[in-house]
Design a protein around this motif. Structure first.
Motif, short mmCIF file in Angstrom:
data_model
loop_
_atom_site.label_atom_id
_atom_site.label_comp_id
_atom_site.label_asym_id
_atom_site.label_seq_id
_atom_site.Cartn_x
_atom_site.Cartn_y
_atom_site.Cartn_z
N UNK A 149 0.84 -1.21 0.00
CA UNK A 149 0.00 0.00 0.00
C UNK A 149 0.87 1.26 0.00
N UNK A 150 1.94 1.27 0.78
CA UNK A 150 2.82 2.44 0.81
C UNK A 150 3.52 2.65 -0.53
N UNK A 151 3.91 1.57 -1.19
CA UNK A 151 4.53 1.70 -2.51
C UNK A 151 3.55 2.27 -3.53
N UNK A 152 2.31 1.83 -3.46
CA UNK A 152 1.28 2.35 -4.37
C UNK A 152 1.03 3.83 -4.10
N UNK A 153 0.92 4.20 -2.83
CA UNK A 153 0.71 5.61 -2.49
C UNK A 153 1.88 6.48 -2.95
N UNK A 154 3.11 6.01 -2.74
CA UNK A 154 4.28 6.77 -3.18
C UNK A 154 4.28 6.95 -4.69
N UNK A 155 3.85 5.93 -5.41
CA UNK A 155 3.79 6.01 -6.87
C UNK A 155 2.69 6.97 -7.32
N UNK A 156 1.53 6.90 -6.69
CA UNK A 156 0.45 7.83 -7.04
C UNK A 156 0.84 9.27 -6.74
N UNK A 157 1.67 9.48 -5.73
CA UNK A 157 2.12 10.83 -5.42
C UNK A 157 2.87 11.42 -6.62
N UNK A 158 3.63 10.61 -7.31
CA UNK A 158 4.40 11.09 -8.46
C UNK A 158 3.48 11.51 -9.61
N UNK A 159 2.34 10.84 -9.74
CA UNK A 159 1.36 11.24 -10.75
C UNK A 159 0.66 12.51 -10.29
N UNK A 160 0.27 12.54 -9.02
CA UNK A 160 -0.45 13.69 -8.47
C UNK A 160 0.38 14.97 -8.53
N UNK A 161 1.69 14.85 -8.37
CA UNK A 161 2.57 16.02 -8.41
C UNK A 161 2.96 16.40 -9.84
N UNK A 162 2.43 15.66 -10.80
CA UNK A 162 2.74 15.87 -12.22
C UNK A 162 4.22 15.68 -12.52
N UNK A 163 4.87 14.84 -11.73
CA UNK A 163 6.28 14.53 -11.96
C UNK A 163 6.45 13.39 -12.95
N UNK A 164 5.42 12.54 -13.07
CA UNK A 164 5.50 11.37 -13.95
C UNK A 164 4.16 11.06 -14.57
N UNK A 165 4.24 10.37 -15.70
CA UNK A 165 3.06 9.81 -16.34
C UNK A 165 2.82 8.42 -15.75
N UNK A 166 1.62 7.89 -15.94
CA UNK A 166 1.27 6.56 -15.43
C UNK A 166 2.24 5.49 -15.94
N UNK A 167 2.59 5.54 -17.21
CA UNK A 167 3.49 4.52 -17.76
C UNK A 167 4.89 4.62 -17.13
N UNK A 168 5.33 5.82 -16.78
CA UNK A 168 6.62 5.96 -16.08
C UNK A 168 6.59 5.20 -14.76
N UNK A 169 5.45 5.31 -14.07
CA UNK A 169 5.27 4.64 -12.78
C UNK A 169 5.24 3.12 -12.97
N UNK A 170 4.46 2.67 -13.93
CA UNK A 170 4.32 1.22 -14.15
C UNK A 170 5.66 0.58 -14.51
N UNK A 171 6.39 1.21 -15.40
CA UNK A 171 7.67 0.63 -15.83
C UNK A 171 8.72 0.77 -14.72
N UNK A 172 8.74 1.89 -14.03
CA UNK A 172 9.66 2.04 -12.90
C UNK A 172 9.40 1.00 -11.83
N UNK A 173 8.12 0.78 -11.49
CA UNK A 173 7.77 -0.22 -10.47
C UNK A 173 8.16 -1.62 -10.93
N UNK A 174 7.93 -1.93 -12.20
CA UNK A 174 8.29 -3.26 -12.71
C UNK A 174 9.80 -3.50 -12.61
#
Length: 194
Positions: A149-174
């Protein structure tokens, strides 16, 4: 599939921000995706486990935990040096015709001159958060749902702050997950903190 909705999500996020209370929770969760924050969490995890640094097995477990948390982030940092993708907050998103336009410098706002503005792909925060979560899951299996849950929240923060696109998050997490799995101990050798 995330590539196809990258720009619409970024546009929606920029025009319809989340309520302040939710944004604050996401902002605080970034600690698990930041290299220094992850180091503090790892220090706490090792202290709680009472690692005996004189024992070779304990040192190996500690090294696996640390390396698994950061290998993906190292790979992501190397990729960022070779792949230019404009960050959502630095992009003129209304000029795009496809997600491919976000790669390169064409959509870069004129006032965005830092190298960081072109380092959106993939997300280092998501790599650290995912690598840390996977490593902590084998170290402390009872906390699995909290770490994820904390990893998901940290990743969503990057989208919310407009620092990353969703695909950046998905590939970074993978990449973070893959890095953690490289160092995960075999199931019969794992020192599971149960």
């Amino acid at each position: 599939m995330a590539f196809t909705i990258d720009v619409p999500i970024a546009l929606l996020t920029s025009t319809h921000p989340l309520p302040k209370e939710i944004s604050n929770i996401l902002r605080l969760s970034e600690i698990g995706g930041h290299g220094t924050g992850a180091a503090m969490i790892l220090i706490a995890a090792l202290a709680i486990k009472q690692i005996n640094w004189r024992k070779k097995r304990d040192r190996l477990i500690a090294c696996q935990l640390i390396a698994g948390s950061y290998l993906g982030a190292l790979i992501v940092d190397l990729l960022k040096l070779t792949i230019n993708r404009v960050r959502p907050h630095s992009a003129l998103l209304n000029l795009r015709t496809s997600f491919l336009d976000t790669f390169g410098q064409e959509l870069l706002k004129p006032d965005s001159v830092s190298r960081s503005a072109l380092m959106s792909f993939p997300s280092g925060h998501a790599a650290v958060a995912a690598g840390l979560a996977v490593s902590l899951c084998w170290f402390y299996p009872r906390g699995r749902s909290v770490f994820i849950a904390l990893a998901i929240l940290a990743s969503f923060q990057r989208i919310n702050s407009l620092s990353h696109f969703l695909s950046d998050i998905c590939i970074g997490a993978a990449i973070g997950i893959a890095g953690a799995l490289v160092f995960a101990p075999a199931p019969n050798h794992a020192d599971r903190g149960q």
